[in-house]
Design a protein around this motif. Structure first.
Motif, PDB file in Angstrom:
ATOM      1  N   LYS A  79       4.765  -0.431  -2.876  1.00 30.98           N
ATOM      2  CA  LYS A  79       4.251  -0.801  -4.195  1.00 30.98           C
ATOM      3  C   LYS A  79       5.370  -1.042  -5.195  1.00 30.98           C
ATOM      4  O   LYS A  79       5.346  -2.012  -5.951  1.00 30.98           O
ATOM      5  N   GLU A 133       5.919  -3.867   2.012  1.00 30.03           N
ATOM      6  CA  GLU A 133       4.615  -3.231   1.854  1.00 30.03           C
ATOM      7  C   GLU A 133       4.653  -2.059   0.872  1.00 30.03           C
ATOM      8  O   GLU A 133       3.688  -1.305   0.775  1.00 30.03           O
ATOM      9  N   GLU A 150       0.800  -1.225   0.000  1.00 32.29           N
ATOM     10  CA  GLU A 150       0.000   0.000   0.000  1.00 32.29           C
ATOM     11  C   GLU A 150       0.829   1.270   0.000  1.00 32.29           C
ATOM     12  O   GLU A 150       0.289   2.359  -0.184  1.00 32.29           O
ATOM     13  N   LEU A 151       2.140   1.180   0.213  1.00 31.50           N
ATOM     14  CA  LEU A 151       2.933   2.380   0.485  1.00 31.50           C
ATOM     15  C   LEU A 151       3.556   2.957  -0.783  1.00 31.50           C
ATOM     16  O   LEU A 151       4.062   2.226  -1.635  1.00 31.50           O
ATOM     17  N   LYS A 193      -1.639   1.405   5.685  1.00 25.46           N
ATOM     18  CA  LYS A 193      -1.960   2.653   4.985  1.00 25.46           C
ATOM     19  C   LYS A 193      -2.617   3.642   5.933  1.00 25.46           C
ATOM     20  O   LYS A 193      -2.300   4.838   5.929  1.00 25.46           O
ATOM     21  N   GLU A 194      -3.536   3.162   6.766  1.00 25.23           N
ATOM     22  CA  GLU A 194      -4.238   4.039   7.701  1.00 25.23           C
ATOM     23  C   GLU A 194      -3.285   4.602   8.750  1.00 25.23           C
ATOM     24  O   GLU A 194      -3.321   5.804   9.053  1.00 25.23           O
ATOM     25  N   THR A 246      -0.049   4.925   8.554  1.00 30.09           N
ATOM     26  CA  THR A 246       0.912   5.837   7.934  1.00 30.09           C
ATOM     27  C   THR A 246       0.275   7.179   7.616  1.00 30.09           C
ATOM     28  O   THR A 246       0.934   8.225   7.706  1.00 30.09           O
ATOM     29  N   HIS A 248       4.276   8.086   1.558  1.00 30.91           N
ATOM     30  CA  HIS A 248       4.122   7.340   2.807  1.00 30.91           C
ATOM     31  C   HIS A 248       5.478   7.063   3.450  1.00 30.91           C
ATOM     32  O   HIS A 248       5.644   7.182   4.673  1.00 30.91           O
TER      33      HIS A 248
END
Length: 642
Positions: free
Chosen positions: A270, A268, A44-45, A195-196, A198, A49
């Motif tokens: 991308k 984590e 997700e990063l 994600k949340e 971060t 992030h």
């Protein structure tokens, strides 16, 4: 190159040999073949992030205090140069981290790199030290939050009873409920998703950066208005000399540790080959710039000898009639602590997960929640441990132990870069379940060699065979006699083995030279007839190692090691060796009390590894084959299943 198969098993009387082999066995770079589908983290990063994680983990409340202490005792007005030199030293480690993170983008950070490049024994100690670092670091940060929170509400006694620190007379302990509660809140946030969490860290970090920008702009305005009184001193720019400025650099170096948290999230990201180096580099650049600008302003507003060592920034503004600025600065310190706490608790669950994946810790820690795709169990255990320490203990006296884990990790990452470039692992472990495919591939090479040489070679049998060597198939080319082709191939193999041996011994002796040089130079109590010869021997080994590694060629296999196409560390071997020298020097100077405490923890780790990790390692029954043939064996296994 020979086709080598080593099962690392032995018969009766080989227990000692197997025990030693367990310390140096190395694992394969994680790929689609070796990752378990049940252990996947969410990708997700992005770069933004990673910058939020890096800046948030690095810029703690220490900068709001550190500038006063270092300026008064070491640097004086040259504090800015101290921050610059420390930033350059930290960048050496950042370059090494960037290459390894892009080549080996998996959870575990320095533990993961050490396991691939050095061996299981060293990797275990690094992982065990990092567990201590992040636990104590998070607890120490949490203990600092309640005093700053109280300042926002009017003073030390302004917090409600259930949040304020309380002294328990019978136990002579000061408990901190606020610290424990905040740790639990951050732990819950980290369990929601990467994600949340971060995103929240990015918001908190932005508030901290805005507070620092306020200090820079408002302080610059006051400086130009009042004439920069802090720089108009008869003692000059270096009141403590160049030595004092360098001592200040060694002190503020620890303000930069934290960017390694970015590397721990590699799995984590991308696009790790592109985003990890950018995230590490950008975070370090932003932190260095902010540190330097803040120090330029503060040492210019107030003479260094008049700075308040506890609240240097607030007192500097108060001396110019801006008492209200203390609230903004306190908000910055509070948000910095919260962001750093998140950065301290984020990496440890991933290190626990990586060690559990490799069998060195119970599989409980490797579980990944299917919904949030984060290691929830490891995160909860980390939060409980940090909250307990933060509630019961004043961990300020243990803060030096945090530096040991970080510097050990930095040192091992630099050594791993040298190993990757000059002696990359030429054997990779495969699970024993692939033995049939290994035999099939090795049989094909054996048959090809028989046709070329006309001789009968021993075929590679089952995993019970200890070590056997079989020459690769030698392809005939038009106009080139087979005997000459075979002889040339053998000469090339011999030359490559000799070069690898020279490089391996040189790297080891260089590290020995660094240790001798830094230890002798730092121990002023050592008699001069011992100190100077040890410095000379250490310096000679260090210089000789640098010259030899510069002259010999780097291994061609480095181009295919891990995931290619990412960042390449420049100025090898000079940059990694300089990184090793700086980090070992700082390690040696941490003090005997700190090393005694850390040694107790490391000894406990040795027993845990001896009684659990060594016998449960995922490499216990691994079969080692040449790296060049690993993919072919995996393809053969896939075809046989079809």
């Amino acid at each position: 190159m020979g086709f080598i198969v080593d099962s690392q098993k032995g018969g009766a009387g080989g227990v000692c040999t197997r025990g030693l082999k367990s310390l140096v066995r190395r694992k394969q770079v994680d790929s689609a073949h070796v990752k378990s589908a049940g252990h996947q983290l969410a990708k997700e990063l992005s770069v933004l992030h990673l910058i939020a994680i890096g800046v948030g983990s690095t810029i703690g409340a220490g900068v709001y205090i550190l500038v006063g202490t270092v300026a008064r005792e070491h640097s004086g007005p040259a504090l800015t140069i101290s921050f610059l030199i420390a930033g350059i030293a930290a960048a050496l480690s950042a370059f090494c981290y960037a290459e390894l993170a892009s080549r080996c983008p998996s959870a575990g950070s320095a533990y993961h790199y050490s396991y691939i490049c050095v061996g299981e024994g060293v990797a275990w100690l690094i992982g065990w030290a990092l567990i201590l670092e992040y636990t104590i670091g998070g607890s120490a940060v949490a203990r600092g939050i309640s005093p700053n929170l109280a300042l926002l509400f009017g003073g030390g006694d302004s917090l409600p009873f259930f949040l304020a620190r309380q002294h328990i007379p019978g136990l002579d302990v000061v408990v901190d409920p606020c610290a424990a509660i905040i740790v639990f809140i951050v732990t819950g946030l980290l369990c929601v998703g990467i994600k949340e969490s971060t995103l929240v860290q990015g918001i908190v970090t932005t508030a901290n950066v805005c507070a620092m920008i306020f200090v820079i702009i408002a302080g610059g305005y006051l400086g130009f208005k009042t004439g920069w009184a802090g720089y108009e001193l008869p003692t000059g720019y270096f009141p403590f000399g160049v030595d004092g400025m360098l001592a200040g650099s060694a002190t503020v170096f620890f303000a930069y540790i934290g960017f390694d948290s970015v590397a721990s999230t590699a799995e984590e990201v991308k696009n790790p080959q592109r985003d990890l180096p950018l995230g590490i580099g950008a975070a370090l650049s932003i932190c260095c710039t902010l540190y330097m600008l803040v120090s330029v302003v503060i040492v210019g507003l107030v003479p260094y000898y008049a700075m308040d060592p506890d609240t240097p920034i607030s007192s500097a503004f108060a001396s110019h009639g801006m008492q209200w600025a203390a609230y903004i600065i306190t908000v910055g310190a509070f948000t910095a602590l919260c962001s750093t706490l998140m950065g301290s608790l984020l990496p440890q669950p991933r290190i626990l997960m990586a060690m559990a994946r490799d069998g060195l810790l119970p599989s409980f820690f490797s579980d990944v929640n299917k919904r949030s795709q984060v290691p929830v169990k490891s995160t909860v255990v980390t939060g409980i441990g940090a909250a307990t320490l933060a509630f019961f203990m004043d961990v300020a006296q243990l803060a030096g132990m945090v530096s040991v884990g970080t510097l050990l990790a930095f040192t091992m990452v630099a050594i791993s870069v040298l190993i990757l470039r000059y002696v990359p692992p030429d054997l990779v472990p495969l699970p024993s379940s692939l033995q049939e495919s290994i035999d099939s591939v090795s049989l094909r090479y054996s048959s090809s060699q028989e046709i070329v040489g006309g001789n009968s070679k021993d075929h590679l049998g089952t995993s019970k065979d200890s070590t056997q060597v079989l020459l690769d198939k030698i392809e005939a080319s038009v106009g080139c006699p087979l005997i000459e082709k075979q002889e040339a191939s053998r000469n090339c193999i011999i030359n490559d083995i000799s070069r690898r041996k020279i490089a391996g011994w040189t790297i080891m002796l260089t590290c020995v030279g660094v240790l001798l040089l830094t230890s002798a130079a730092s121990d002023v109590g050592l008699p001069s007839f011992l100190r100077f010869p040890l410095c000379g021997v250490g310096g000679a080994l260090l210089l000789s190692g640098l010259i030899v590694l510069t002259c010999i060629e780097q291994d061609d296999a480095r181009h295919n090691f891990g995931h290619t196409g990412g960042f390449i560390c420049p100025f090898v071997p000079l940059l990694p060796i300089a990184c090793i020298l700086i980090n070992v020097y700082l390690l040696v100077n941490l003090g005997a009390a700190t090393w005694i405490r850390v040694s107790i923890w490391l000894v406990i780790g040795v027993f845990v590894y001896a009684f659990y990790g060594r016998s449960h390692s995922s490499l216990l029954d691994a079969v080692y084959v040449p790296a060049a043939h690993a993919e072919e064996i995996y393809r053969s296994s896939s075809n046989s299943l079809v």
